[in-house]
Design an enzyme around this catalytic site. Structure first.
Site, short mmCIF file in Angstrom:
data_model
loop_
_atom_site.label_atom_id
_atom_site.label_comp_id
_atom_site.label_asym_id
_atom_site.label_seq_id
_atom_site.Cartn_x
_atom_site.Cartn_y
_atom_site.Cartn_z
N THR A 29 65.98 36.15 -62.27
CA THR A 29 67.07 35.86 -63.20
C THR A 29 66.80 36.37 -64.61
OG1 THR A 29 67.73 33.91 -61.97
CG2 THR A 29 68.33 33.94 -64.28
N SER A 74 64.06 37.19 -56.15
CA SER A 74 62.82 36.85 -55.44
C SER A 74 63.05 36.32 -54.04
CB SER A 74 61.96 35.88 -56.26
OG SER A 74 62.48 34.58 -56.20
N SER A 75 64.31 36.01 -53.69
CA SER A 75 64.57 35.62 -52.30
C SER A 75 64.37 36.82 -51.36
CB SER A 75 65.98 35.05 -52.16
OG SER A 75 66.91 35.97 -52.68
N THR A 105 62.44 32.69 -59.72
CA THR A 105 61.86 31.37 -59.47
C THR A 105 61.89 30.97 -58.00
OG1 THR A 105 64.01 30.36 -59.96
CG2 THR A 105 62.42 30.49 -61.78
N GLN A 293 55.81 16.61 -45.36
CA GLN A 293 57.08 17.05 -45.94
C GLN A 293 57.44 16.21 -47.17
OE1 GLN A 293 60.60 15.42 -43.33
NE2 GLN A 293 59.21 16.52 -42.00
#
Ligand code: ASP
Length: 358
Positions: A29, A74-75, A105, A293
């Site tokens: 971003t 970054s995905s 991020t 988790q």
């Protein structure tokens, strides 16, 4: 159109100053612009980021910038991008006091974790940062994150040694060990947290380093160990898991390790089919690793009856590792030739500060 060269670029000199910091821009971003047609944020090549922040001159650093990969959200990051970033650091290691990796991020914690294993005996700061709003937007967090990350990358102790010989994430006034941090919030400026390890520094009008939490250098000479192997599968347990969905994944020959996000302290449903499938998986010479988790805490398969069967069949405890730290550690161990007992031994060992040994 002129082809842009992304690999092994010669750093562009932005300012001539004292401490030397290399800025490695990978996308995210921070450097995005709004696409005219779709209105969505897309990456663009952020040349000379330092020129956009003239206040950086006050730091008195020599700052160079490179773009080793085509800038991406970054995905879209893959293990070969981690390797490119690691190679860029290796190539320029002797010429700089510290490195700042500008990164989206979404997967920053995965990249930080992977780098922590790949950069062996790291004696210089590698600070990852990014932002929730692009540079140039009103109210952007990019200016502060970037400026302080650069300052941290050049920080020294009283003897002139690097203050932070670690891979870290700096975000919203807090510095975390990279392999302990996770992205917790997709909206707030305080996007990252490190529930199982304290911040390495807090930033206000002064930078307050927490020296006792900073890891000392763990070897005599810096080495790149960039092998990675993606033969790992991840599943998150949930009530109502279906045998017909899970069993084929475990039967597939493509994965050598299964990383399972278990309930609480490492508990799992005790359905016959799930335990049988896991037992079968382990019997075939493969490894099952358990991380919790929960956002914080650790796995202790001795605490509840619902974890006893897992422990007895040989499920390996990932203790208090984040999912990001565990999955990248497994890829790195597999990629560096670890297998069988040795692989399982190192999964539960503290290699780069990612896990608390008991
Ligand atoms: N989607 C963006 C990325 O991870 C989000 C960000 O940078 O904050 O690249």
């Amino acid at each position: 159109m002129k082809q842009r060269k992304y690999a092994r670029e010669t750093p562009k000199i932005c300012f001539l100053m004292r401490r030397r910091v290399l800025l490695i821009y990978t996308g995210g971003t921070l450097g995005m612009v709004r696409d005219e047609q779709s209105g969505a944020l897309v990456s663009f090549a952020l040349d000379d980021v330092a020129h956009q922040l003239p206040e950086l001159r006050a730091l008195g650093y020599h700052l160079d910038a490179i773009t080793p990969i085509h800038p991406i959200d970054s995905s879209q990051v893959e293990p070969h991008h981690w390797q490119s970033i690691a190679h860029s650091i290796g190539e320029h290691y002797n010429n700089y006091d510290g490195f700042v990796v500008l990164h989206g991020t979404d997967t920053m914690a995965y990249t930080a974790s992977a780098l922590s294993y790949m950069l062996d005996a790291l004696a210089k700061p590698v600070i990852l940062t990014g932002s929730q709003l692009p540079l140039g937007y009103p109210r952007t967090d990019a200016r502060e994150n970037l400026t302080t990350a650069i300052e941290l990358a050049g920080a020294t102790d009283a003897n002139g040694q690097a203050r932070l010989p670690e891979v870290c994430i700096y975000f919203d006034y807090r510095l975390f060990r990279g392999n302990r941090a996770s992205k917790f919030d997709s909206d707030k400026f305080q996007a990252f947290q490190s529930p199982n390890y304290p911040a390495l520094a807090e930033v206000g009008t002064a930078i307050r380093f927490q020296d006792r939490f900073i890891r000392p250098v763990d070897g005599p000479s810096f080495k790149l160990r960039t092998g990675l192997n993606s033969g790992v599968a991840g599943i998150r347990l949930f009530p109502g898991m279906s045998k017909s969905v899970v069993v084929p994944l475990l039967e597939s020959a493509d994965n050598r390790v299964l990383l399972m996000e278990t309930f609480g302290m490492g508990n799992a449903p005790t359905h016959g089919w799930l335990l049988d499938a896991l037992r079968q998986y382990i019997k075939s010479g493969r490894t099952v690793v358990s991380v919790t988790q929960c956002r914080g805490g650790y796995v202790d398969m001795g605490r509840y009856h619902s974890a006893t069967a897992l422990r007895e069949m040989g499920v390996v405890s990932g203790r208090d590792m984040t999912f990001e730290a565990a999955i990248t550690k497994i890829m790195w161990l597999l990629g560096n030739g670890y297998a069988g007992f040795e692989l399982e031994h190192f999964i539960s060992k503290d290699l780069k500060g990612e896990l608390t040994e008991i």
